[in-house]
Design a protein around this motif. Structure first.
Motif, PDB file in Angstrom:
ATOM      1  N   GLY A  38       0.810  -1.209   0.000  1.00  0.00           N
ATOM      2  CA  GLY A  38       0.000   0.000   0.000  1.00  0.00           C
ATOM      3  C   GLY A  38       0.843   1.258   0.000  1.00  0.00           C
ATOM      4  O   GLY A  38       0.589   2.208  -0.755  1.00  0.00           O
ATOM      5  N   ALA A  39       1.881   1.274   0.835  1.00  0.00           N
ATOM      6  CA  ALA A  39       2.733   2.456   0.927  1.00  0.00           C
ATOM      7  C   ALA A  39       3.482   2.699  -0.379  1.00  0.00           C
ATOM      8  O   ALA A  39       3.561   3.837  -0.868  1.00  0.00           O
ATOM      9  CB  ALA A  39       3.720   2.300   2.084  1.00  0.00           C
ATOM     10  N   ALA A  40       4.052   1.643  -0.947  1.00  0.00           N
ATOM     11  CA  ALA A  40       4.816   1.791  -2.185  1.00  0.00           C
ATOM     12  C   ALA A  40       3.920   2.196  -3.350  1.00  0.00           C
ATOM     13  O   ALA A  40       4.306   3.021  -4.185  1.00  0.00           O
ATOM     14  CB  ALA A  40       5.548   0.493  -2.505  1.00  0.00           C
ATOM     15  N   THR A  41       2.726   1.624  -3.407  1.00  0.00           N
ATOM     16  CA  THR A  41       1.793   1.998  -4.472  1.00  0.00           C
ATOM     17  C   THR A  41       1.384   3.457  -4.344  1.00  0.00           C
ATOM     18  O   THR A  41       1.336   4.190  -5.338  1.00  0.00           O
ATOM     19  CB  THR A  41       0.556   1.089  -4.448  1.00  0.00           C
ATOM     20  OG1 THR A  41       0.953  -0.270  -4.617  1.00  0.00           O
ATOM     21  CG2 THR A  41      -0.414   1.461  -5.559  1.00  0.00           C
ATOM     22  N   ALA A  42       1.095   3.889  -3.124  1.00  0.00           N
ATOM     23  CA  ALA A  42       0.714   5.286  -2.909  1.00  0.00           C
ATOM     24  C   ALA A  42       1.823   6.230  -3.357  1.00  0.00           C
ATOM     25  O   ALA A  42       1.569   7.282  -3.969  1.00  0.00           O
ATOM     26  CB  ALA A  42       0.381   5.520  -1.440  1.00  0.00           C
ATOM     27  N   MET A 103     -15.407   1.373  15.813  1.00  0.00           N
ATOM     28  CA  MET A 103     -14.584   2.512  15.417  1.00  0.00           C
ATOM     29  C   MET A 103     -15.360   3.437  14.496  1.00  0.00           C
ATOM     30  O   MET A 103     -16.215   2.992  13.720  1.00  0.00           O
ATOM     31  CB  MET A 103     -13.326   2.021  14.690  1.00  0.00           C
ATOM     32  CG  MET A 103     -12.406   1.181  15.546  1.00  0.00           C
ATOM     33  SD  MET A 103     -10.939   0.661  14.613  1.00  0.00           S
ATOM     34  CE  MET A 103     -10.116  -0.352  15.858  1.00  0.00           C
ATOM     35  N   PRO A 104     -15.067   4.746  14.553  1.00  0.00           N
ATOM     36  CA  PRO A 104     -15.716   5.674  13.623  1.00  0.00           C
ATOM     37  C   PRO A 104     -15.412   5.297  12.175  1.00  0.00           C
ATOM     38  O   PRO A 104     -14.310   4.859  11.851  1.00  0.00           O
ATOM     39  CB  PRO A 104     -15.104   7.033  13.984  1.00  0.00           C
ATOM     40  CG  PRO A 104     -14.600   6.871  15.372  1.00  0.00           C
ATOM     41  CD  PRO A 104     -14.184   5.437  15.500  1.00  0.00           C
ATOM     42  N   ALA A 105     -16.383   5.484  11.309  1.00  0.00           N
ATOM     43  CA  ALA A 105     -16.241   5.066   9.918  1.00  0.00           C
ATOM     44  C   ALA A 105     -15.048   5.727   9.240  1.00  0.00           C
ATOM     45  O   ALA A 105     -14.369   5.114   8.406  1.00  0.00           O
ATOM     46  CB  ALA A 105     -17.514   5.379   9.141  1.00  0.00           C
ATOM     47  N   GLU A 106     -14.747   6.990   9.631  1.00  0.00           N
ATOM     48  CA  GLU A 106     -13.660   7.693   8.962  1.00  0.00           C
ATOM     49  C   GLU A 106     -12.293   7.082   9.255  1.00  0.00           C
ATOM     50  O   GLU A 106     -11.311   7.353   8.559  1.00  0.00           O
ATOM     51  CB  GLU A 106     -13.640   9.175   9.344  1.00  0.00           C
ATOM     52  CG  GLU A 106     -13.474   9.455  10.817  1.00  0.00           C
ATOM     53  CD  GLU A 106     -14.802   9.579  11.558  1.00  0.00           C
ATOM     54  OE1 GLU A 106     -14.813  10.187  12.636  1.00  0.00           O
ATOM     55  OE2 GLU A 106     -15.816   9.078  11.038  1.00  0.00           O
ATOM     56  N   LEU A 107     -12.200   6.253  10.293  1.00  0.00           N
ATOM     57  CA  LEU A 107     -10.933   5.607  10.611  1.00  0.00           C
ATOM     58  C   LEU A 107     -10.725   4.308   9.841  1.00  0.00           C
ATOM     59  O   LEU A 107      -9.654   3.712   9.919  1.00  0.00           O
ATOM     60  CB  LEU A 107     -10.848   5.316  12.117  1.00  0.00           C
ATOM     61  CG  LEU A 107     -10.862   6.518  13.059  1.00  0.00           C
ATOM     62  CD1 LEU A 107     -10.727   6.050  14.500  1.00  0.00           C
ATOM     63  CD2 LEU A 107      -9.735   7.496  12.712  1.00  0.00           C
ATOM     64  N   LEU A 108     -11.729   3.893   9.102  1.00  0.00           N
ATOM     65  CA  LEU A 108     -11.663   2.604   8.425  1.00  0.00           C
ATOM     66  C   LEU A 108     -11.326   2.734   6.943  1.00  0.00           C
ATOM     67  O   LEU A 108     -11.363   1.741   6.217  1.00  0.00           O
ATOM     68  CB  LEU A 108     -12.991   1.854   8.599  1.00  0.00           C
ATOM     69  CG  LEU A 108     -13.381   1.538  10.046  1.00  0.00           C
ATOM     70  CD1 LEU A 108     -14.698   0.782  10.079  1.00  0.00           C
ATOM     71  CD2 LEU A 108     -12.290   0.746  10.751  1.00  0.00           C
ATOM     72  N   GLY A 109     -11.024   3.957   6.479  1.00  0.00           N
ATOM     73  CA  GLY A 109     -10.680   4.123   5.070  1.00  0.00           C
ATOM     74  C   GLY A 109     -11.808   3.656   4.193  1.00  0.00           C
ATOM     75  O   GLY A 109     -12.946   4.096   4.309  1.00  0.00           O
ATOM     76  N   GLY A 110     -11.525   2.707   3.336  1.00  0.00           N
ATOM     77  CA  GLY A 110     -12.566   2.159   2.482  1.00  0.00           C
ATOM     78  C   GLY A 110     -13.306   1.004   3.119  1.00  0.00           C
ATOM     79  O   GLY A 110     -14.108   0.344   2.461  1.00  0.00           O
ATOM     80  N   ALA A 174      -7.796   3.766  -3.937  1.00  0.00           N
ATOM     81  CA  ALA A 174      -8.984   4.483  -3.492  1.00  0.00           C
ATOM     82  C   ALA A 174      -8.647   5.892  -3.027  1.00  0.00           C
ATOM     83  O   ALA A 174      -9.355   6.857  -3.329  1.00  0.00           O
ATOM     84  CB  ALA A 174      -9.680   3.704  -2.375  1.00  0.00           C
ATOM     85  N   HIS A 175      -7.546   6.049  -2.290  1.00  0.00           N
ATOM     86  CA  HIS A 175      -7.137   7.374  -1.823  1.00  0.00           C
ATOM     87  C   HIS A 175      -6.744   8.283  -2.979  1.00  0.00           C
ATOM     88  O   HIS A 175      -6.854   9.507  -2.879  1.00  0.00           O
ATOM     89  CB  HIS A 175      -6.000   7.253  -0.816  1.00  0.00           C
ATOM     90  CG  HIS A 175      -6.453   6.943   0.570  1.00  0.00           C
ATOM     91  ND1 HIS A 175      -6.716   7.904   1.511  1.00  0.00           N
ATOM     92  CD2 HIS A 175      -6.728   5.764   1.176  1.00  0.00           C
ATOM     93  CE1 HIS A 175      -7.116   7.351   2.633  1.00  0.00           C
ATOM     94  NE2 HIS A 175      -7.138   6.038   2.462  1.00  0.00           N
ATOM     95  N   ALA A 176      -6.279   7.691  -4.078  1.00  0.00           N
ATOM     96  CA  ALA A 176      -5.918   8.469  -5.253  1.00  0.00           C
ATOM     97  C   ALA A 176      -7.105   8.688  -6.191  1.00  0.00           C
ATOM     98  O   ALA A 176      -6.964   9.373  -7.206  1.00  0.00           O
ATOM     99  CB  ALA A 176      -4.784   7.779  -6.011  1.00  0.00           C
TER     100      ALA A 176
END
Length: 216
Positions: A38-42, A103-110, A174-176
């Protein structure tokens, strides 16, 4: 740089993809496991965007374990979703998925399941009609027992394969804001680890053949 980024875990998988596609896609081995993938792809996506040559889609590709009866060794899988299968908590009553921990939904990413782009899935299924299609589980620890395999299938009854990078790559995509799909070929059945029964060469050959059929 091309508009398609294909990421694999290890160089042998990247070489198999390049053997099928040549320079028509960008292929990068990014490492083993969801965090490094994930980190390398980002980072690759961010660098391409900063250079003014952004990618338009992301493919996580490579070799995987297949669930017996759903895909054969040497077969091909089109992932309809990437599932963080061991992200959560253990408990006396069994595994609790991360989205059920309050957990709050915003902490779960996708969320623990990221659906692959339907258009990309449809294109791959049309190009690879013999491929199995279904969720591909992403794990940090490869399953090595009958009990572990059974537990995974109880939680994910439609899963067809298990690998170690897809969910991390899907989160980066997804973040991109980019479409994502996962493509796997099968070297071994999920379950007790019998290295003598692995068919890595056959799986890499199948990966080259699948890459040659990619419709993008």
């Amino acid at each position: 740089m091309t508009g398609v980024l294909v990421v694999t875990a290890v160089p042998a998988e990247a070489e198999a993809i390049r053997a099928g596609r040549g320079p028509t896609v960008t292929v990068a081995p990014v490492g083993v496991g969801p965090a490094v993938a994930g980190a390398a792809t980002a980072r690759l996506l961010a660098l391409a965007e900063a250079a003014g040559r952004p990618y338009r889609l992301v493919v996580s590709a490579g070799v995987a374990g297949g669930f017996t009866g759903r895909v054969k060794v040497g077969g091909t899988v089109v992932g309809t979703s990437a599932v963080a299968a061991d992200l959560g908590a253990d408990s006396p009553t069994g595994f609790i998925p991360v989205d059920q921990l309050g957990m709050p939904a915003e902490l779960l990413g996708g969320g623990p399941t990221i659906t692959a782009d339907p258009t990309l899935v449809a294109a791959l299924r049309a190009a690879l009609p013999a491929a199995a299609a279904g969720p591909v589980l992403t794990v940090g620890t490869v399953t090595g027992t009958v009990a572990g395999t059974d537990a995974l299938l109880r939680r994910h009854p439609d899963a067809v394969a298990e690998a170690m990078e897809g969910y991390g790559v899907a989160v980066a995509a997804a973040h991109a804001g980019l479409p994502f799909v996962e493509l796997r070929t099968i070297s071994n059945p999920v379950g007790p680890r019998d290295r003598n029964a692995w068919r890595l060469r056959e799986a890499l050959t199948a990966l080259t053949e699948a890459a040659a059929a990619l419709p993008f």
